[in-house]
Design a protein around this motif. Structure first.
Motif, PDB file in Angstrom:
ATOM      1  N   UNK A  52       0.816  -1.216   0.000  1.00  0.00           N
ATOM      2  CA  UNK A  52       0.000   0.000   0.000  1.00  0.00           C
ATOM      3  C   UNK A  52       0.846   1.262   0.000  1.00  0.00           C
ATOM      4  N   UNK A  53       2.164   1.108   0.157  1.00  0.00           N
ATOM      5  CA  UNK A  53       3.030   2.281   0.292  1.00  0.00           C
ATOM      6  C   UNK A  53       3.003   3.139  -0.966  1.00  0.00           C
ATOM      7  N   UNK A  54       2.827   2.533  -2.142  1.00  0.00           N
ATOM      8  CA  UNK A  54       2.800   3.304  -3.395  1.00  0.00           C
ATOM      9  C   UNK A  54       1.456   3.974  -3.631  1.00  0.00           C
ATOM     10  N   UNK A  55       0.478   3.766  -2.739  1.00  0.00           N
ATOM     11  CA  UNK A  55      -0.843   4.386  -2.899  1.00  0.00           C
ATOM     12  C   UNK A  55      -1.566   3.925  -4.146  1.00  0.00           C
ATOM     13  N   UNK A 103      -0.124 -10.031   2.871  1.00  0.00           N
ATOM     14  CA  UNK A 103       1.185 -10.614   2.568  1.00  0.00           C
ATOM     15  C   UNK A 103       1.256 -10.907   1.074  1.00  0.00           C
ATOM     16  N   UNK A 104       1.994 -10.085   0.370  1.00  0.00           N
ATOM     17  CA  UNK A 104       2.202 -10.273  -1.051  1.00  0.00           C
ATOM     18  C   UNK A 104       1.142  -9.645  -1.930  1.00  0.00           C
ATOM     19  N   UNK A 105       0.102  -9.001  -1.371  1.00  0.00           N
ATOM     20  CA  UNK A 105      -0.906  -8.350  -2.209  1.00  0.00           C
ATOM     21  C   UNK A 105      -1.661  -7.322  -1.350  1.00  0.00           C
ATOM     22  N   UNK A 106      -2.684  -6.578  -1.962  1.00  0.00           N
ATOM     23  CA  UNK A 106      -3.463  -5.561  -1.264  1.00  0.00           C
ATOM     24  C   UNK A 106      -4.880  -5.575  -1.822  1.00  0.00           C
ATOM     25  N   UNK A 107      -5.838  -4.941  -1.094  1.00  0.00           N
ATOM     26  CA  UNK A 107      -7.223  -4.752  -1.559  1.00  0.00           C
ATOM     27  C   UNK A 107      -7.628  -3.323  -1.304  1.00  0.00           C
ATOM     28  N   UNK A 108      -8.610  -2.787  -2.109  1.00  0.00           N
ATOM     29  CA  UNK A 108      -9.091  -1.411  -2.002  1.00  0.00           C
ATOM     30  C   UNK A 108     -10.548  -1.401  -1.536  1.00  0.00           C
ATOM     31  N   UNK A 109     -10.839  -0.563  -0.524  1.00  0.00           N
ATOM     32  CA  UNK A 109     -12.208  -0.357  -0.009  1.00  0.00           C
ATOM     33  C   UNK A 109     -12.701   0.956  -0.598  1.00  0.00           C
ATOM     34  N   UNK A 143     -11.198  -2.566  -9.303  1.00  0.00           N
ATOM     35  CA  UNK A 143     -10.173  -3.151  -8.428  1.00  0.00           C
ATOM     36  C   UNK A 143      -9.399  -2.065  -7.691  1.00  0.00           C
ATOM     37  N   UNK A 144      -9.138  -0.928  -8.362  1.00  0.00           N
ATOM     38  CA  UNK A 144      -8.397   0.185  -7.750  1.00  0.00           C
ATOM     39  C   UNK A 144      -9.327   1.353  -7.456  1.00  0.00           C
ATOM     40  N   UNK A 145     -10.701   1.123  -7.510  1.00  0.00           N
ATOM     41  CA  UNK A 145     -11.698   2.186  -7.313  1.00  0.00           C
ATOM     42  C   UNK A 145     -11.509   3.291  -8.334  1.00  0.00           C
ATOM     43  N   UNK A 146     -11.130   2.893  -9.533  1.00  0.00           N
ATOM     44  CA  UNK A 146     -10.827   3.874 -10.571  1.00  0.00           C
ATOM     45  C   UNK A 146     -12.045   4.220 -11.419  1.00  0.00           C
ATOM     46  N   UNK A 205      -4.605   2.598  -4.548  1.00  0.00           N
ATOM     47  CA  UNK A 205      -6.062   2.820  -4.570  1.00  0.00           C
ATOM     48  C   UNK A 205      -6.356   4.271  -4.900  1.00  0.00           C
ATOM     49  N   UNK A 206      -7.342   4.510  -5.778  1.00  0.00           N
ATOM     50  CA  UNK A 206      -7.642   5.843  -6.290  1.00  0.00           C
ATOM     51  C   UNK A 206      -8.916   6.400  -5.647  1.00  0.00           C
ATOM     52  N   UNK A 207      -9.076   7.722  -5.862  1.00  0.00           N
ATOM     53  CA  UNK A 207     -10.317   8.413  -5.484  1.00  0.00           C
ATOM     54  C   UNK A 207     -10.621   8.283  -3.999  1.00  0.00           C
ATOM     55  N   UNK A 208      -9.571   8.336  -3.159  1.00  0.00           N
ATOM     56  CA  UNK A 208      -9.775   8.344  -1.711  1.00  0.00           C
ATOM     57  C   UNK A 208     -10.110   7.007  -1.119  1.00  0.00           C
ATOM     58  N   UNK A 209      -9.913   5.932  -1.853  1.00  0.00           N
ATOM     59  CA  UNK A 209     -10.221   4.600  -1.328  1.00  0.00           C
ATOM     60  C   UNK A 209      -9.219   4.209  -0.241  1.00  0.00           C
ATOM     61  N   UNK A 210      -9.617   3.301   0.628  1.00  0.00           N
ATOM     62  CA  UNK A 210      -8.752   2.800   1.701  1.00  0.00           C
ATOM     63  C   UNK A 210      -8.044   1.541   1.227  1.00  0.00           C
ATOM     64  N   UNK A 211      -6.682   1.518   1.413  1.00  0.00           N
ATOM     65  CA  UNK A 211      -5.885   0.373   0.972  1.00  0.00           C
ATOM     66  C   UNK A 211      -5.620  -0.530   2.159  1.00  0.00           C
ATOM     67  N   UNK A 212      -5.802  -1.857   1.980  1.00  0.00           N
ATOM     68  CA  UNK A 212      -5.540  -2.862   3.022  1.00  0.00           C
ATOM     69  C   UNK A 212      -4.381  -3.741   2.555  1.00  0.00           C
ATOM     70  N   UNK A 213      -3.288  -3.696   3.352  1.00  0.00           N
ATOM     71  CA  UNK A 213      -2.082  -4.453   2.996  1.00  0.00           C
ATOM     72  C   UNK A 213      -2.220  -5.896   3.452  1.00  0.00           C
TER      73      UNK A 213
END
Length: 778
Positions: free
Chosen positions: A258-261, A273-279, A287-290, A263-271
């Motif tokens: 999640x360090x590279x940010x 192990x080895x991947x992330x998800x966007x709320x 997938x990236x709230x784009x 997720x777009x449009x103010x979404x919350x990133x959840x780190x």
């Protein structure tokens, strides 16, 4: 020429007395150590007898208190004058001025065996043959007598020569060469080899160890890599190859996706192990709230209303439909909706309406504000302000407090700074006041000026001297000195670990002295020029040459001198003489330059240093009369004549302020700016001509030691002096401490006369060593 002996029995008696110096003590024994200068005391039935030494210097007298003088035993013809070196059998007969002398060696020229005769320019000299010594050359001396073996080597005498048995680590005829154990390159892996005596030391580069730096250190032995990272051993370091989910020097850091940010449009990133998800926030998807969700897709607007999609909502534009409401569902009258803009009057018409516009407005609904600024009436970047812009009223200085549609037609020009006029057509010249200083050139700009400063200055008006030291260009603790368009770094002196910094910014570690050939305790000074390391040797007093290997010390015992005949050009305007000297006598000639009429003399007189200059009939004299120089210590003196305008005289003495006493004398007008031709002759240590001696205060030749002689900025080395240009000069400085310990008795003061001494007795004592007292009869 035949040196004549003095008459028979008297000469024999005097010779026997001087050579063997047997004296009977009066009511004295050897218990009081009466024999001086290394003499051997022998007990006799009537007292004692002193057996005086013959070498290296010969002494005579009842107690060996008198130094041997060959001229007291052997005489020269009336046409010659005898000169000898006290304590040595050598003597020479020098032709006196005014006589036409014949200088030839004859069979009887030298009065003692094992000697030989040599002819000089105006004299003959008698010296002992090689392998013989003593005042009569009667003793055979060992080739090891003057031991030249160095570095604690043992001298072994052969039949006619010697050889040196060297200590381990040295070689050469006199064991003068230190064997370089580093010559075989014993150190490995680019290690630095430092030669020692009979051994060597290896200084390893980082990453290696061992006596010869042959062992490569394994930095992976400690297993520094974490989280299954693979360790790669390298030179003086290691590198960890990390798994996908980790990073860091030792793979100790888990990667935050999640360090590279992402997720777009103010979404919350959840780190994870080895991947992330966007709320995603409301109104977005993907997938990236784009993706923006289109709320107009359901066509919520009625009656031809135009749907405008917004974030998480929509808006219906009911313009031109005749309807209003959130979904354009309510029908309205045309004028009820106030379709006319900009305070226009709405007039109801059949099936429609008409808008009556104010001047300066147009359009069906008077919605168009006629832009008088379209033609860009304001020049030079001036800002055109329409009178119809209501926001200007009460806020902008060019407008009143209240807006009126009746006066909304037209414009005003707000000029850019530097311009004026109704249409901003006039450029103001800001250079008319001459704002640029320190040679800066003024360039007129729009609403200002630009000063083109000369190098080293800055600021709006070039009034600020640029401090090139502000950015701290000097490294490693060096101090910075600001200049004009430049700076200078003063590097710190050598650190305790031996590190020396140099270069423009003191950022280069000077290594020129790591391997150098400076000898005789000379100081090695590292240099760095044109990106190349080198060094220079700063010699100790008494040595010269590129590696300080050439000795400059020489001495006179009595009546000695050196004569130089230097070349002077027609443009020679500088006379410079500097020398270090050591003596215990108060009155002597150190240097005489010139002839009888024009001369420069440097001499101690009454223990004080004098400088005397004569030229064009004028005589100048300077003296440093607050510190005596006949104290037996080394003293450094410099004499300069600059363009015959100034006579400068300096003495380096611990008693002087800051260690330097100086005198300066301006020369009167009329002096020729160039040196006289007679100044090509320079005498060091003494004079032979009586006419020149009369010009001196001391009237005596120098006795003592000298070194580091420089004439007209050129070093004069003793080994370059030919025998026909010198007499009585010996290399080195051999001084016997005659007054330490004090040979004088009964509280008497010992006065050191360099090659002998005298005792200043306290009454009622007398005698050579003040041992004879007044007899009392009861």
């Amino acid at each position: 020429m035949d040196p004549r002996r003095k008459s028979g029995s008297l000469a024999s008696a005097v010779l026997q007395f001087l050579l063997f110096s047997f004296a009977k003590g009066l009511a004295q024994t050897c218990m009081s150590s009466p024999c001086l200068n290394g003499g051997t005391c022998l007990e006799t039935s009537t007292g004692f007898t002193c057996l005086c030494p013959m070498q290296p210097l010969a002494f005579t007298g009842p107690t060996c208190g008198d130094i041997y003088d060959a001229c007291a035993v052997y005489g020269c013809p009336s046409t010659h004058r005898c000169q000898s070196t006290p304590g040595l059998p050598h003597f020479q007969c020098v032709c006196q001025p005014g006589f036409n002398c014949t200088n030839e060696c004859q069979s009887n020229s030298c009065p003692f065996l094992n000697s030989h005769c040599t002819v000089g320019e105006d004299s003959i000299m008698c010296k002992c043959q090689s392998g013989y010594g003593g005042v009569n050359c009667q003793y055979e001396v060992s080739p090891c007598f003057q031991n030249t073996c160095q570095n604690n080597a043992t001298c072994l005498a052969d039949a006619e020569s010697y050889r040196c048995l060297c200590e381990p680590g040295f070689t050469g005829q006199d064991c003068e060469v230190n064997i370089n154990e580093c010559a075989s390159d014993p150190c490995q892996n680019e290690a630095l080899c430092v030669d020692k005596v009979n051994r060597y030391m290896c200084f390893c580069v980082p990453g290696f160890q061992g006596h010869h730096c042959e062992i490569d250190i394994n930095e992976c032995a400690s297993r520094p890599c974490q989280n299954n990272g693979t360790c790669l051993n390298q030179l003086d370091q290691y590198e960890c190859a990390c798994a996908n989910a980790n990073t860091g020097v030792n793979c100790e850091i888990e990667i935050d996706e999640c360090q590279s940010g992402p997720c777009q449009n103010g979404a919350t990133c959840w780190d994870h192990i080895g991947y992330f998800t966007c709320d995603c926030p409301a109104g977005y998807d993907g997938e990236l709230c784009q993706q923006d969700i289109d709320e107009c897709q359901s066509q919520p607007c009625q009656n031809g209303g135009r749907c405008v999609d917004e974030i998480n909502r929509f808006q219906c534009d009911c313009s031109h439909t005749g309807f209003v409401g959130d979904h354009c569902e309510i029908e309205i009258l045309e004028c009820d909706s106030n379709p006319c803009q900009n305070n226009a009057t709405c007039v109801e018409r059949v099936k429609g309406y008409e808008c009556l516009c104010w001047r300066g407005y147009s359009g069906i609904h008077c919605e168009t504000d006629d832009n008088e600024c379209t033609e860009k009436p304001c020049e030079n970047g001036g800002l055109c302000l329409q009178l119809s812009n209501q926001s200007y009223y009460g806020t902008e200085p060019e407008f009143g407090d209240k807006f009126s549609y009746s006066q909304a037609a037209g414009y005003l020009c707000r000029c850019q700074p530097g311009f004026t006029g109704s249409n901003c057509s006039v450029n103001i010249n800001e250079c008319e006041s001459g704002p640029c200083v320190n040679g800066g050139t003024c360039i007129d700009l729009i609403n200002g000026f630009l000063c083109s400063c000369v190098s080293g200055y800055t600021g709006v008006g070039c009034s600020i001297n640029i401090d090139e030291c502000e950015d701290n260009p000097c490294k490693n603790g060096a101090s910075c000195e600001d200049g004009v368009a430049d700076y200078f770094c003063v590097c710190r002196p050598e650190a305790q670990d031996g590190t020396i910094w140099g270069g423009k910014n003191c950022s280069v570690k000077l290594v020129g002295c790591l391997e150098h050939s400076c000898q005789n305790r000379a100081e090695c000074i590292p240099l760095y020029n044109e990106e190349k390391h080198s060094y220079t040797c700063k010699c100790q007093p008494g040595f010269a040459g590129e590696n300080c290997s050439i000795p400059t010390t020489f001495s006179f015992l009595a009546q000695g001198y050196i004569m130089y005949d230097l070349l002077l050009s027609n443009e020679s305007y500088l006379s410079n003489v500097s020398v270090r000297f050591r003596t215990t006598l108060p009155d002597m000639v150190l240097m005489y330059r010139g002839d009888e009429d024009s001369f420069l003399i440097l001499e101690p007189y009454n223990g004080f240093l004098y400088i005397r200059l004569k030229g064009n009939g004028r005589l100048f004299q300077l003296v440093i009369d607050n510190h005596k120089v006949n104290d037996g210590y080394w003293h450094n003196v410099e004499v300069d004549i600059i363009s015959n305008s100034f006579l400068k005289f300096r003495l380096f003495h611990n008693g002087c302020r800051n260690g330097l006493c100086s005198r300066k004398q301006p020369l009167t007008e009329g002096f020729n700016p160039y040196l006289p031709e007679s100044f090509s002759l320079v005498y060091i240590g003494g004079l032979v001509q009586e006419a020149l001696i009369k010009n001196t205060l001391s009237q005596q030749n120098f006795t003592g030691c000298l070194e580091d002689l420089v004439v007209d900025l050129f070093p004069q080395l003793p080994h370059n002096v030919s025998s026909d240009r010198s007499f009585g000069m010996e290399p080195g400085c051999r001084k016997v401490e005659l007054c330490h310990p004090n040979p004088c008795h009964n509280g008497a003061n010992c006065i050191d006369l360099w090659s002998n001494f005298t005792c200043d007795c306290i009454r009622p004592y007398k005698g050579p060593t003040c041992m004879q007292g007044k007899c009392l009869y009861l």
